[in-house]
Each structure stands twice: as C-alpha cells, then as structure tokens.
Design a protein around this motif. Structure first.
Motif, PDB file in Angstrom:
ATOM      1  N   MET A   1      54.394  59.380   9.352  1.00 16.21           N
ATOM      2  CA  MET A   1      52.995  59.226   9.039  1.00 16.21           C
ATOM      3  C   MET A   1      52.259  60.484   9.508  1.00 16.21           C
ATOM      4  SD  MET A   1      50.476  56.092  10.180  1.00 16.21           S
ATOM      5  CE  MET A   1      51.294  54.748   9.371  1.00 16.21           C
ATOM      6  N   LYS A   3      49.102  63.117  10.511  1.00 17.49           N
ATOM      7  CA  LYS A   3      47.999  62.996  11.467  1.00 17.49           C
ATOM      8  C   LYS A   3      46.749  62.438  10.791  1.00 17.49           C
ATOM      9  CE  LYS A   3      45.275  65.677  14.697  1.00 17.49           C
ATOM     10  NZ  LYS A   3      44.979  67.003  15.225  1.00 17.49           N
ATOM     11  N   THR A   5      46.599  60.468   8.144  1.00 24.83           N
ATOM     12  CA  THR A   5      46.808  59.063   7.827  1.00 24.83           C
ATOM     13  C   THR A   5      46.597  58.204   9.071  1.00 24.83           C
ATOM     14  OG1 THR A   5      48.422  59.715   6.159  1.00 24.83           O
ATOM     15  CG2 THR A   5      48.421  57.413   6.811  1.00 24.83           C
ATOM     16  N   LYS A   6      47.108  58.655  10.203  1.00 26.20           N
ATOM     17  CA  LYS A   6      46.914  57.913  11.452  1.00 26.20           C
ATOM     18  C   LYS A   6      45.435  57.824  11.800  1.00 26.20           C
ATOM     19  CE  LYS A   6      51.325  59.034  13.589  1.00 26.20           C
ATOM     20  NZ  LYS A   6      51.992  59.755  14.693  1.00 26.20           N
ATOM     21  N   THR A   7      44.737  58.925  11.639  1.00 25.06           N
ATOM     22  CA  THR A   7      43.304  58.938  11.938  1.00 25.06           C
ATOM     23  C   THR A   7      42.550  57.959  11.054  1.00 25.06           C
ATOM     24  OG1 THR A   7      43.471  61.258  12.582  1.00 25.06           O
ATOM     25  CG2 THR A   7      41.269  60.424  12.140  1.00 25.06           C
ATOM     26  N   VAL A   9      43.704  55.286   9.497  1.00 27.76           N
ATOM     27  CA  VAL A   9      44.075  53.917   9.849  1.00 27.76           C
ATOM     28  C   VAL A   9      43.355  53.480  11.122  1.00 27.76           C
ATOM     29  CG1 VAL A   9      45.990  52.460  10.626  1.00 27.76           C
ATOM     30  CG2 VAL A   9      46.294  53.972   8.658  1.00 27.76           C
ATOM     31  N   ILE A  10      43.317  54.348  12.119  1.00 34.15           N
ATOM     32  CA  ILE A  10      42.636  54.014  13.369  1.00 34.15           C
ATOM     33  C   ILE A  10      41.148  53.789  13.127  1.00 34.15           C
ATOM     34  CG2 ILE A  10      41.933  54.954  15.614  1.00 34.15           C
ATOM     35  CD1 ILE A  10      44.746  56.237  15.757  1.00 34.15           C
TER      36      ILE A  10
END
Length: 105
Positions: A1, A3, A5-7, A9-10
């Motif tokens: 995943m 960076k 995409t993680k941001t 989602v968070i």
C-alpha cells in the motif's frame, strides 16, 4: 500500500469517527440547526423574536419550503461549489505538470 493510499484511508477513518462518535458519546442530545439555536437565544435575551425578513422562496410560494426541498437546494449548492473547486484544483495540477514537462525539454 502506497503512502498516499494509507494517508487517504486514515483521513477517511478520522472523518467517519468525527461524524459517528458524537452520536454515541452524547446519547439523548438534540442536534438542532444553528438557526433554531440563534432564535432561541435571542428570545431568551430580548423576549419575543421577530425576523427582519422572510426568505425569497418562502415569500414566492406563500409558505415554508418542505425539508426535502431545502435539502435538495443545499445539496445542489454544495455540488456546484465542489465542482468549481475541483475544476480549479485540476487546472493547477495540470499547469504544474505542464511546467515540469516544459522544463525538461
């Protein structure tokens, strides 16, 4: 995943928590609109509250707008605003890409 995409989602999880947590944390609380709260405060301070004017659509129709119609108008206004913001943000992104390409040549 990645960076990004993680941001995303968070941030989506945080936005959902901001919307959901007050419903469970403040059980039995009334979530009213600011117009009603303002009218009530003015009545408490000065006695009887009398509005200065009536909304244009209400005076044209001769009565209050149904809640569904008010929601529809608000959603349309929001959609138009988001469309305009998205258009200009897209233009800025494309301009930046074009400037990078022109700098390489």
């Amino acid at each position: 995943m990645s960076k990004n995409t993680k941001t995303v989602v968070i941030l989506l999880i945080v936005a959902a928590l901001i919307a959901i947590v007050p419903l469970f944390a403040l059980k039995g609380a009334e979530f009213g609109g600011s117009d009603d709260a303002g009218s009530q405060m003015i009545e408490e301070i000065h006695g009887e509250y009398e509005p200065w004017f009536t909304p244009v659509l209400e005076s044209m129709l001769g009565g209050e707008l149904p809640g569904e119609v008010e929601s529809l108008i608000f959603c349309l206004q929001t959609g138009i605003g988001v469309g305009i913001l998205s258009f200009f943000m897209g233009r800025f992104v494309e301009r930046k890409k074009l400037q990078k390409e022109m700098g390489r040549q």
